[in-house]
Motif scaffolding. Structure first.
Motif, PDB file in Angstrom:
ATOM      1  N   UNK A 233       0.831  -1.211   0.000  1.00  0.00           N
ATOM      2  CA  UNK A 233       0.000   0.000   0.000  1.00  0.00           C
ATOM      3  C   UNK A 233       0.858   1.250   0.000  1.00  0.00           C
ATOM      4  N   UNK A 234       1.941   1.199   0.759  1.00  0.00           N
ATOM      5  CA  UNK A 234       2.852   2.348   0.797  1.00  0.00           C
ATOM      6  C   UNK A 234       3.489   2.585  -0.565  1.00  0.00           C
ATOM      7  N   UNK A 235       3.903   1.491  -1.220  1.00  0.00           N
ATOM      8  CA  UNK A 235       4.510   1.633  -2.544  1.00  0.00           C
ATOM      9  C   UNK A 235       3.521   2.202  -3.547  1.00  0.00           C
ATOM     10  N   UNK A 236       2.278   1.731  -3.484  1.00  0.00           N
ATOM     11  CA  UNK A 236       1.247   2.234  -4.399  1.00  0.00           C
ATOM     12  C   UNK A 236       0.977   3.719  -4.173  1.00  0.00           C
ATOM     13  N   UNK A 237       0.952   4.110  -2.890  1.00  0.00           N
ATOM     14  CA  UNK A 237       0.709   5.513  -2.552  1.00  0.00           C
ATOM     15  C   UNK A 237       1.832   6.401  -3.083  1.00  0.00           C
ATOM     16  N   UNK A 238       3.070   5.978  -2.887  1.00  0.00           N
ATOM     17  CA  UNK A 238       4.204   6.753  -3.375  1.00  0.00           C
ATOM     18  C   UNK A 238       4.230   6.786  -4.897  1.00  0.00           C
TER      19      UNK A 238
END
Length: 312
Positions: A233-238
């Motif tokens: 989720x963090x990677x997608x957000x970034x």
């Protein structure tokens, strides 16, 4: 009075970017190649968003408006510069200069506002994903685009009308490759200290307010990302925000360098370098940044190409 008006309405001389040396001829050809990349990249982005139904969302609608602004931006300055260089003529009419001034100032201001409003779209998408369709409806996206266009055009119209009513006398040579505001103001032969101070303050406001909105939006985004437990989720957000952040950094960095300096701190060479960056380089990089780093756009391009191949 009549004589002064005749003098003010005379043609201006644009110094341009290049001379007749082989090195400058190479640089001119390179600039034209970059111009063609900007033209094709932004046109392709607009057409792709229009024809692919998967991209009919507020986010991509705003992206199409950004590409339209970039497309108009390069077309406002580069063709005239190229025409003057190839023809050997360096003149631009008073009306042409005023029109160019209004367009480039409108498009620059509109892009500042639009990039700020696009950061709100990213904030809603990451911090309130379940309410995205409500908070970022098509109507909201349309209002954002209209606000950017109309707000910047009104600001540009005011500055252009004031500028063309100043008397121009003496040298008509503009030390630039288009009618940029600071370069034209140097030709005014009356005291413009009060107006320049007012314009400087309004420019700071026009730049700082969007920067504050962008910073606030990404502050909330960062807070939400930190609280996410999933690494995916963090990677997608970034990944969702990286393209926009890159474009924002390039655009506002160039604008701050060009406009948040007083006359005493400016030189013609610095003005040209700053203008080349935000009027040529940035519009060229924007579609590349968004398309190369955006999976949805890449998939849409493959769908359109596959559809055209099958139809043949």
């Amino acid at each position: 009075m009549w004589l002064r008006n005749q003098t003010s309405l005379a043609d201006f001389i644009l110094e341009g970017l290049f001379n007749d040396s082989p090195t400058h001829l190479f640089l001119f050809c390179l600039t034209m190649m970059v111009f063609l990349v900007a033209l094709s990249g932004n046109t392709l982005t607009i057409l792709l968003i229009c024809v692919d139904h998967g991209l009919h969302t507020p986010m991509y609608f705003l992206l199409s408006q950004l590409s339209l602004m970039d497309l108009m931006h390069v077309c406002t300055t580069i063709p005239k510069m190229a025409t003057n260089y190839l023809s050997g003529s360096k003149s631009i009419s008073f009306l042409g200069c005023a029109t160019q001034h209004f367009l480039y100032l409108s498009l620059g201001g509109a892009e500042c506002l639009l990039l700020a409003l696009m950061s709100y779209d990213r904030y809603v998408a990451i911090c309130h994903p379940l309410r995205y369709t409500v908070l970022m409806s098509r109507k909201v996206g349309l209002m954002m685009a209209l606000t950017s266009w109309l707000g910047a055009s009104l600001n540009s119209l005011i500055h252009t009308v004031i500028l063309i009513h100043f008397p121009f006398c003496g040298s008509r040579k503009i030390h630039h490759f288009y009618c940029e505001y600071p370069a034209v103001m140097k030709l005014v032969c009356v005291d413009v200290t009060v107006y320049e101070t007012t314009a400087y303050i309004s420019t700071i406001v026009l730049l700082l307010l969007p920067i504050i909105l962008v910073s606030t939006s990404y502050g909330f985004i960062l807070h939400s990302v930190i609280k996410m437990r999933s690494a995916g989720s963090k990677r997608n957000a970034f990944a969702t925000c990286s393209s926009h952040l890159t474009v924002v950094s390039l655009w506002f960095g160039a604008c701050i360098f060009s406009y948040m300096r007083t006359r005493s701190q400016r030189t013609p060479l610095q003005d040209k370098v700053g203008s080349v960056f935000y009027s040529i380089i940035t519009p060229t990089l924007n579609p590349l940044i968004y398309t190369l780093r955006n999976k949805d756009v890449a998939k849409a391009l493959r769908r359109v190409l596959r559809r055209d191949f099958i139809s043949q």
